[in-house]
Design a protein around this motif. Structure first.
Motif, PDB file in Angstrom:
ATOM      1  N   GLY A  45       0.471  -1.343   0.225  1.00 43.15           N
ATOM      2  CA  GLY A  45       0.021  -0.591  -0.184  1.00 43.15           C
ATOM      3  C   GLY A  45       0.760   1.359  -0.282  1.00 43.15           C
ATOM      4  N   ALA A  46       1.944   1.262  -0.432  1.00 43.73           N
ATOM      5  CA  ALA A  46       3.171   2.397  -0.680  1.00 43.73           C
ATOM      6  C   ALA A  46       2.418   3.633  -1.528  1.00 43.73           C
ATOM      7  CB  ALA A  46       4.220   1.614  -1.260  1.00 43.73           C
ATOM      8  N   PRO A  47       2.113   4.681  -0.472  1.00 45.61           N
ATOM      9  CA  PRO A  47       2.031   6.102  -1.775  1.00 45.61           C
ATOM     10  C   PRO A  47       2.728   6.810  -2.745  1.00 45.61           C
ATOM     11  CG  PRO A  47       3.577   6.585  -0.082  1.00 45.61           C
ATOM     12  CD  PRO A  47       3.177   4.638   0.405  1.00 45.61           C
ATOM     13  N   ALA A  48       1.750   6.818  -3.862  1.00 46.14           N
ATOM     14  CA  ALA A  48       2.557   7.480  -5.444  1.00 46.14           C
ATOM     15  C   ALA A  48       3.970   8.311  -4.955  1.00 46.14           C
ATOM     16  CB  ALA A  48       1.856   7.894  -5.979  1.00 46.14           C
ATOM     17  N   ASP A  49       4.822   7.689  -5.297  1.00 47.76           N
ATOM     18  CA  ASP A  49       6.296   8.521  -5.763  1.00 47.76           C
ATOM     19  C   ASP A  49       6.240  10.002  -6.057  1.00 47.76           C
ATOM     20  OD1 ASP A  49       9.324   8.069  -6.469  1.00 47.76           O
ATOM     21  OD2 ASP A  49       8.567   9.930  -7.512  1.00 47.76           O
ATOM     22  N   MET A  50       6.912  10.867  -5.124  1.00 44.50           N
ATOM     23  CA  MET A  50       6.495  12.183  -4.868  1.00 44.50           C
ATOM     24  C   MET A  50       6.439  13.012  -6.454  1.00 44.50           C
ATOM     25  SD  MET A  50       5.783  12.578  -2.290  1.00 44.50           S
ATOM     26  CE  MET A  50       5.325  14.628  -2.545  1.00 44.50           C
ATOM     27  N   ILE A  51       7.752  12.367  -7.291  1.00 46.37           N
ATOM     28  CA  ILE A  51       7.852  13.177  -8.299  1.00 46.37           C
ATOM     29  C   ILE A  51       7.208  12.730  -9.060  1.00 46.37           C
ATOM     30  CG2 ILE A  51       9.820  13.370  -9.922  1.00 46.37           C
ATOM     31  CD1 ILE A  51      12.102  12.377  -8.939  1.00 46.37           C
ATOM     32  N   ALA A  52       6.637  11.812  -9.763  1.00 43.69           N
ATOM     33  CA  ALA A  52       5.126  11.350 -10.212  1.00 43.69           C
ATOM     34  C   ALA A  52       3.856  12.366 -10.024  1.00 43.69           C
ATOM     35  CB  ALA A  52       4.867   9.727  -9.504  1.00 43.69           C
ATOM     36  N   ARG A  53       3.752  12.230  -8.034  1.00 47.67           N
ATOM     37  CA  ARG A  53       3.101  13.291  -8.462  1.00 47.67           C
ATOM     38  C   ARG A  53       3.314  14.848  -8.789  1.00 47.67           C
ATOM     39  NH1 ARG A  53       1.665  12.995  -1.660  1.00 47.67           N
ATOM     40  NH2 ARG A  53      -0.137  14.009  -3.268  1.00 47.67           N
ATOM     41  N   GLN A  54       4.415  15.180  -8.150  1.00 49.63           N
ATOM     42  CA  GLN A  54       4.640  16.378  -8.439  1.00 49.63           C
ATOM     43  C   GLN A  54       4.612  16.835 -10.112  1.00 49.63           C
ATOM     44  OE1 GLN A  54       8.896  17.826  -7.801  1.00 49.63           O
ATOM     45  NE2 GLN A  54       8.197  19.799  -9.127  1.00 49.63           N
ATOM     46  N   ILE A  55       4.654  15.939 -11.508  1.00 48.62           N
ATOM     47  CA  ILE A  55       4.830  16.051 -12.554  1.00 48.62           C
ATOM     48  C   ILE A  55       3.331  15.744 -13.067  1.00 48.62           C
ATOM     49  CG2 ILE A  55       4.541  14.869 -14.661  1.00 48.62           C
ATOM     50  CD1 ILE A  55       7.876  13.638 -13.285  1.00 48.62           C
ATOM     51  N   LEU A  56       1.928  15.452 -12.064  1.00 49.41           N
ATOM     52  CA  LEU A  56       1.150  15.195 -12.818  1.00 49.41           C
ATOM     53  C   LEU A  56       0.180  17.035 -12.398  1.00 49.41           C
ATOM     54  CD1 LEU A  56       0.109  11.609 -11.095  1.00 49.41           C
ATOM     55  CD2 LEU A  56      -0.361  12.532 -13.739  1.00 49.41           C
ATOM     56  N   GLN A  57       0.602  16.649 -10.936  1.00 48.61           N
ATOM     57  CA  GLN A  57       0.054  17.952  -9.812  1.00 48.61           C
ATOM     58  C   GLN A  57       0.455  19.229 -11.530  1.00 48.61           C
ATOM     59  OE1 GLN A  57       2.020  18.840  -6.751  1.00 48.61           O
ATOM     60  NE2 GLN A  57       0.495  17.167  -5.040  1.00 48.61           N
ATOM     61  N   GLU A  58       1.790  19.133 -11.544  1.00 45.22           N
ATOM     62  CA  GLU A  58       2.333  20.613 -13.185  1.00 45.22           C
ATOM     63  C   GLU A  58       1.267  20.711 -14.077  1.00 45.22           C
ATOM     64  OE1 GLU A  58       6.232  19.659 -12.858  1.00 45.22           O
ATOM     65  OE2 GLU A  58       6.953  20.493 -11.508  1.00 45.22           O
ATOM     66  N   ASN A  59       0.636  19.529 -13.942  1.00 44.21           N
ATOM     67  CA  ASN A  59      -0.164  19.053 -15.591  1.00 44.21           C
ATOM     68  C   ASN A  59      -1.500  19.364 -14.619  1.00 44.21           C
ATOM     69  OD1 ASN A  59       1.377  18.787 -18.180  1.00 44.21           O
ATOM     70  ND2 ASN A  59       2.625  17.571 -16.309  1.00 44.21           N
ATOM     71  N   GLY A  60      -1.897  19.428 -14.043  1.00 41.13           N
ATOM     72  CA  GLY A  60      -3.732  20.027 -13.381  1.00 41.13           C
ATOM     73  C   GLY A  60      -4.341  18.892 -13.883  1.00 41.13           C
ATOM     74  N   ILE A  61      -3.367  17.202 -12.750  1.00 40.55           N
ATOM     75  CA  ILE A  61      -3.988  16.262 -12.721  1.00 40.55           C
ATOM     76  C   ILE A  61      -4.123  15.967 -11.217  1.00 40.55           C
ATOM     77  CG2 ILE A  61      -3.888  13.630 -13.498  1.00 40.55           C
ATOM     78  CD1 ILE A  61      -2.529  14.490 -16.423  1.00 40.55           C
ATOM     79  N   GLU A  62      -4.811  15.299 -11.007  1.00 42.62           N
ATOM     80  CA  GLU A  62      -5.387  14.745  -9.619  1.00 42.62           C
ATOM     81  C   GLU A  62      -4.501  13.982  -9.119  1.00 42.62           C
ATOM     82  OE1 GLU A  62      -6.130  13.557  -5.409  1.00 42.62           O
ATOM     83  OE2 GLU A  62      -7.742  15.517  -7.344  1.00 42.62           O
ATOM     84  N   ASP A  63      -3.746  13.908  -7.913  1.00 48.00           N
ATOM     85  CA  ASP A  63      -2.413  12.599  -7.824  1.00 48.00           C
ATOM     86  C   ASP A  63      -2.421  12.669  -6.030  1.00 48.00           C
ATOM     87  OD1 ASP A  63      -2.100  16.082  -6.919  1.00 48.00           O
ATOM     88  OD2 ASP A  63      -0.011  14.536  -6.041  1.00 48.00           O
ATOM     89  N   GLU A  64      -4.233  13.197  -5.790  1.00 47.79           N
ATOM     90  CA  GLU A  64      -4.048  12.082  -4.105  1.00 47.79           C
ATOM     91  C   GLU A  64      -4.711  11.020  -4.417  1.00 47.79           C
ATOM     92  OE1 GLU A  64      -3.456  13.924  -1.631  1.00 47.79           O
ATOM     93  OE2 GLU A  64      -2.648  15.970  -2.653  1.00 47.79           O
ATOM     94  N   GLY A  65      -4.677  10.892  -2.974  1.00 51.46           N
ATOM     95  CA  GLY A  65      -4.851   8.757  -2.747  1.00 51.46           C
ATOM     96  C   GLY A  65      -4.684   7.957  -3.101  1.00 51.46           C
ATOM     97  N   HIS A  66      -3.220   7.928  -3.746  1.00 57.05           N
ATOM     98  CA  HIS A  66      -3.347   6.731  -4.164  1.00 57.05           C
ATOM     99  C   HIS A  66      -2.335   5.718  -3.397  1.00 57.05           C
ATOM    100  CE1 HIS A  66      -1.926   3.852  -7.340  1.00 57.05           C
ATOM    101  NE2 HIS A  66      -0.959   3.455  -7.227  1.00 57.05           N
ATOM    102  N   HIS A  67      -2.919   4.369  -3.317  1.00 58.96           N
ATOM    103  CA  HIS A  67      -1.985   4.055  -2.369  1.00 58.96           C
ATOM    104  C   HIS A  67      -1.649   2.371  -3.326  1.00 58.96           C
ATOM    105  CE1 HIS A  67      -2.276   5.557   0.963  1.00 58.96           C
ATOM    106  NE2 HIS A  67      -3.039   6.413   1.207  1.00 58.96           N
ATOM    107  N   SER A  68      -0.828   1.619  -3.835  1.00 56.97           N
ATOM    108  CA  SER A  68       0.146   0.411  -4.358  1.00 56.97           C
ATOM    109  C   SER A  68      -1.192  -0.536  -4.312  1.00 56.97           C
ATOM    110  CB  SER A  68       1.417   0.254  -4.377  1.00 56.97           C
ATOM    111  OG  SER A  68       1.268  -0.223  -3.680  1.00 56.97           O
ATOM    112  N   GLN A  69      -1.212  -1.400  -5.213  1.00 60.26           N
ATOM    113  CA  GLN A  69      -2.253  -2.800  -4.734  1.00 60.26           C
ATOM    114  C   GLN A  69      -1.325  -3.896  -5.860  1.00 60.26           C
ATOM    115  OE1 GLN A  69      -5.885  -1.865  -6.025  1.00 60.26           O
ATOM    116  NE2 GLN A  69      -5.762  -1.091  -7.778  1.00 60.26           N
TER     117      GLN A  69
END
Length: 106
Positions: A45-69
């Motif tokens: 259940g690890a959270p998404a990678d911080m750099i991946a989240r940042q890239i999504l944020q920079e492109n206006g894409i939702e990045d919250e709430g992910h946990h690996s499965q």
């Protein structure tokens, strides 16, 4: 329709693919497609990678709430389309999950 993206850990590539496609479908007003992602490795259940989240944020894409499965047979059975991030991911699915697999591409 259900689309499943699969990579190794489900914290960068498949997570990003899920969020990017989901965002584009929403913008296009397409609500009949369900997009999800999973990994081959149990990342507990690890959270998404911080750099991946940042890239999504920079492109206006939702990045919250992910946990690996970890991918499982139910996900495979319910998916209409399974997209692996690399051929080795597909080969691992072929070995680990019994299913009448058909490969396209590569």
């Amino acid at each position: 329709m259900k689309i499943l993206f699969v990579c190794n850990a489900n914290i960068v590539r498949s997570f990003m693919a899920e969020r990017v496609l989901g965002s584009r479908l929403k913008l296009a007003g397409i609500h009949e497609v369900e997009v999800s992602s999973a990994g081959l490795l149990d990342m507990h259940g690890a959270p998404a990678d911080m750099i991946a989240r940042q890239i999504l944020q920079e492109n206006g894409i939702e990045d919250e709430g992910h946990h690996s499965q970890i991918v499982n047979e139910v996900m495979i059975e319910e998916a209409d389309l399974i997209v692996t991030m690399e051929m080795s991911n597909f080969k691992s699915l072929e070995i680990d999950i019994p299913w009448p697999w058909t490969s396209y591409g590569y």
